[in-house]
Design an enzyme around this catalytic site. Structure first.
Site, PDB file in Angstrom:
ATOM      1  N   GLY A  33       0.821  -1.240  -0.064  1.00  0.00           N
ATOM      2  CA  GLY A  33       0.073  -0.063  -0.041  1.00  0.00           C
ATOM      3  C   GLY A  33       0.833   1.354  -0.136  1.00  0.00           C
ATOM      4  N   ASN A  34       0.228   2.334   0.121  1.00  0.00           N
ATOM      5  CA  ASN A  34       0.995   3.663   0.598  1.00  0.00           C
ATOM      6  C   ASN A  34       0.374   4.607   1.469  1.00  0.00           C
ATOM      7  OD1 ASN A  34      -0.938   5.645  -1.141  1.00  0.00           O
ATOM      8  ND2 ASN A  34      -0.380   4.120  -2.529  1.00  0.00           N
ATOM      9  N   ARG A  35       1.050   5.606   1.712  1.00  0.00           N
ATOM     10  CA  ARG A  35       0.540   6.375   2.838  1.00  0.00           C
ATOM     11  C   ARG A  35      -0.585   7.452   2.790  1.00  0.00           C
ATOM     12  NH1 ARG A  35       4.430   6.404   7.060  1.00  0.00           N
ATOM     13  NH2 ARG A  35       6.333   5.365   6.756  1.00  0.00           N
ATOM     14  N   ALA A 101      -3.654   8.054  -4.965  1.00  0.00           N
ATOM     15  CA  ALA A 101      -2.193   7.404  -5.016  1.00  0.00           C
ATOM     16  C   ALA A 101      -2.288   6.050  -5.644  1.00  0.00           C
ATOM     17  CB  ALA A 101      -1.677   7.628  -3.609  1.00  0.00           C
TER      18      ALA A 101
END
Ligand code: CTP
Ligand code: CA
Length: 226
Positions: A33-35, A101
């Site tokens: 995943g990402n932030r 994102a």
């Protein structure tokens, strides 16, 4: 009592906003995943609804309530799911804002069962490239007005203007991430670029920035379609 918000700058227009991260499954219990918190995209969806747009919000895995006035929300998990949902929703849309994102890569072959640790050995994951949602919209002969985001840790202006050109966008909103700004932060600051112009939106909370961004999108949309 019927409250009215905003100046109706987007009245009569259909907007699709993507927001949040994507999760790319490695196995049934793990993912890449990402932030991204989704807050900027959710704020844009809310501001666009306040400005009179009929908004569809395509949301990755986030912990956020749907903003007041948003007509429809589609929850997705992976980049592939987001791609499909955005293509379906934008078929009849005037404007697409890609605030998500989107994961650039996914595990090439997700495991059906939990991957067991092999003590004493490392693990190499093979990744496959995800489709670029914005670029695939830009490649359609008829497509909505396209707004991208570019979150960068360095050389923001150069990378953002390059993405504007390379992806064939009508506008890009660039922000520097880190130092209390951008991902996982309440505040943001945006530099907007479009073919032939730019505008700096000074550091502010995401709701304020979203209103300013929506005003600029409405202006550029009208200019481009007139
Ligand atoms: N984007 C997209 N589909 C992808 C990747 C990105 O639609 N598969 C969109 C994002 O929603 C954003 C814009 O493209 O609006 C820019 O995303 P970004 O990650 O900054 O650009 P990339 O082209 O992926 O470049 P890089 O990650 O190498 O900086
Ligand atoms: Ca990327």
């Amino acid at each position: 009592l019927v409250a009215s918000f905003g100046d109706g700058a987007l009245r009569g227009l259909k907007m699709v906003v993507s927001a949040g991260p994507t999760y790319e499954d490695i196995d049934p219990v793990r993912f890449i995943g990402n932030r991204s918190s989704g807050r900027m995209g959710f704020a844009v969806a809310g501001a666009a609804a306040d400005a009179g747009a009929q908004v569809t919000l395509v949301a990755g895995p986030v912990h956020l309530d749907t903003p007041r006035g948003v007509a429809r929300r589609v929850d997705v998990r992976s980049a592939a799911e987001m791609h499909a949902a955005v293509l379906a929703a934008t078929a009849a849309a005037d404007i697409y804002v890609g605030a998500a994102a989107v994961g650039d890569y996914r595990p090439a072959s997700p495991a059906a069962q939990k991957i067991k640790k092999q003590a004493g050995a490392g693990l190499t994951l093979a990744l496959a490239e995800n489709p670029d949602i914005l670029a695939s919209l830009a490649a359609q002969t008829v497509h909505p007005f396209l707004v991208g985001f570019a979150a960068e840790t360095h050389d923001v202006a150069d990378y953002a203007q390059d993405k504007l050109r390379r992806k064939g966008l009508d506008m890009i909103a660039a922000n520097l991430v880190g130092n209390g700004l951008g991902f996982e932060a309440a505040d943001n600051a945006l530099n907007l670029y479009w073919p032939g112009g730019s505008l700096e939106l000074a550091r502010a909370d995401k709701e304020t920035l979203a209103r300013q961004l929506v005003a600029s999108i409405a202006q550029r949309y009208r200019a481009a379609r007139s």
